[in-house]
Scaffold this motif. Sequence first.
Motif, PDB file in Angstrom:
ATOM      1  N   UNK A 285       0.899  -1.120   0.042  1.00  0.00           N
ATOM      2  CA  UNK A 285      -0.103   0.024   0.033  1.00  0.00           C
ATOM      3  C   UNK A 285       0.818   1.102  -0.022  1.00  0.00           C
ATOM      4  N   UNK A 286       0.399   2.406  -0.638  1.00  0.00           N
ATOM      5  CA  UNK A 286       1.161   3.519  -0.604  1.00  0.00           C
ATOM      6  C   UNK A 286      -0.291   4.596  -0.187  1.00  0.00           C
ATOM      7  N   UNK A 287       0.467   5.712   0.624  1.00  0.00           N
ATOM      8  CA  UNK A 287      -0.506   6.624   0.962  1.00  0.00           C
ATOM      9  C   UNK A 287      -1.041   7.577  -0.110  1.00  0.00           C
ATOM     10  N   UNK A 288      -2.148   7.853  -0.169  1.00  0.00           N
ATOM     11  CA  UNK A 288      -2.709   8.968  -1.278  1.00  0.00           C
ATOM     12  C   UNK A 288      -3.526   9.842  -0.445  1.00  0.00           C
ATOM     13  N   UNK A 293      -5.435   4.793   0.888  1.00  0.00           N
ATOM     14  CA  UNK A 293      -4.310   4.212   0.371  1.00  0.00           C
ATOM     15  C   UNK A 293      -4.559   3.622  -1.056  1.00  0.00           C
ATOM     16  N   UNK A 294      -3.379   2.973  -1.757  1.00  0.00           N
ATOM     17  CA  UNK A 294      -3.579   2.391  -2.892  1.00  0.00           C
ATOM     18  C   UNK A 294      -2.571   1.523  -3.150  1.00  0.00           C
ATOM     19  N   UNK A 295      -2.688   0.330  -3.763  1.00  0.00           N
ATOM     20  CA  UNK A 295      -1.832  -0.541  -4.037  1.00  0.00           C
ATOM     21  C   UNK A 295      -0.704  -0.052  -4.816  1.00  0.00           C
ATOM     22  N   UNK A 296       0.684  -0.228  -4.813  1.00  0.00           N
ATOM     23  CA  UNK A 296       1.455   0.424  -5.694  1.00  0.00           C
ATOM     24  C   UNK A 296       1.278  -0.172  -7.228  1.00  0.00           C
ATOM     25  N   UNK A 297       0.813  -1.627  -7.312  1.00  0.00           N
ATOM     26  CA  UNK A 297       0.401  -2.079  -8.716  1.00  0.00           C
ATOM     27  C   UNK A 297      -0.686  -1.187  -9.240  1.00  0.00           C
ATOM     28  N   UNK A 298      -1.399  -0.355  -8.493  1.00  0.00           N
ATOM     29  CA  UNK A 298      -2.717   0.280  -9.194  1.00  0.00           C
ATOM     30  C   UNK A 298      -2.463   1.715  -9.463  1.00  0.00           C
ATOM     31  N   UNK A 299      -1.150   2.066  -9.084  1.00  0.00           N
ATOM     32  CA  UNK A 299      -0.992   3.460  -9.383  1.00  0.00           C
ATOM     33  C   UNK A 299      -0.683   3.649 -11.111  1.00  0.00           C
ATOM     34  N   UNK A 300      -1.140   4.918 -11.394  1.00  0.00           N
ATOM     35  CA  UNK A 300      -0.607   4.945 -12.991  1.00  0.00           C
ATOM     36  C   UNK A 300      -0.412   6.603 -13.149  1.00  0.00           C
ATOM     37  N   UNK A 301      -0.014   6.896 -14.409  1.00  0.00           N
ATOM     38  CA  UNK A 301       0.084   8.424 -14.575  1.00  0.00           C
ATOM     39  C   UNK A 301      -0.976   9.148 -14.098  1.00  0.00           C
ATOM     40  N   UNK A 302      -0.952  10.175 -13.388  1.00  0.00           N
ATOM     41  CA  UNK A 302      -2.042  11.328 -13.434  1.00  0.00           C
ATOM     42  C   UNK A 302      -2.356  10.988 -11.998  1.00  0.00           C
TER      43      UNK A 302
END
Length: 401
Positions: A285-288, A293-302
Amino acid sequence: MAAVSSWGFARALASSHASCFILPHPRTALASACSHSIKMCASPASTSEAKKTIWVWTTNRQVMTAAVERGWSTFLFGSKDLGKDWSSTARINPLFIDGLEIFDEEKQKVAVISEVSSPRELELIQPDNVEVQNIVIDFRGGWQVIPAENIVAAFQGCRGTVLAVSTNATEAQVFLEALEQGLDGVVLKVEDMDDIIKLKDYFDRRNEAKSQLLLTKATVSKVEVVGMGDRVCVDLCSMMRPGEGLLVCVGSYARGMFLVHSECLETNYIASRPFRVNAGPVHAYVAVPGGRTSYLSELQSGREVIVVDQNGLWRTAIVGRVKIESRPLILVEAKDNCGADTYSIFLQNAETVALVPPEKGSNGRTAIPVTSLKVGDEVLVRKQGGARHTGIEIQEFIVEK
């Protein structure tokens, strides 16, 4: 038609009960001007946190209600009858438009409207002396960003309030971020309450002057090389400074997030990449923004994440790229110095990947590479609840191993 009054209205709107929003970048107050050959106050302003003014200009009662519920209580009206009607149903501070001038209930002129549709009209707006305390600029020439930046540059260091007319929340954001500091505020001229909600959400996510996260010390209890895994490098559209990084935790032990340092430090073998955090495996998880939180694998540009420093001060940053590669991993476990909780994280086993120690701990180091991390070292963590559903913290029974 609603609006939030700001510090620039201290005299003209002394009776208002409107609220202001603080954005993260301290700056001096901008000046305000009158309509034709605009002339403004040139006296230096004191250095303080920049408070943003929001005026909502509407004929929709639902928009008015949404604005009042969010603390915005100064309203612009083209009709005095409508102003009296709305004043009878809500505690508001009405202002009235007469041509290109704006008056309060005592018929005192508090602002002027300047319509700008050409470079020549923009040049006429100069902070030479005081004629009015506040100005509302209506950009009508198609161009918005560059003219707004010119206004920010021209009026820095002057007293007063400069606002721009915005027809939606996205447009308002453009004016509030011009040249990073932004105009003093916007007049949100809308008929859809969704724009009120979106703009308030924008302020909530960036109201960082009041948002210092509590970071606590944890003592490393285990460091173990574990093998290969898919790890995620997060490249941001912003540069990070020493001591800054992302808050990351693995799916298990999610009640504690480690502050993973950026690759901003210089090394002998590879150039620094101050825009990058080698954050951990795909399942972490990463803090947003928004306490999520969001899974790191779900992060994307923008997408947006929050960048945090050693003191817990945070800011938002936009993800420019996410890079997933298979690399050797290392497992780090740490125990809360104030309790019995144990936290863990997987990171790439490389010298450029580091955790952040307490500001005055670990011999004053800004970051501790995981390759030199040892039992007994202190690192910073962010304590949180243990259960998450679609990135939102919830209260439920959960066991993670």
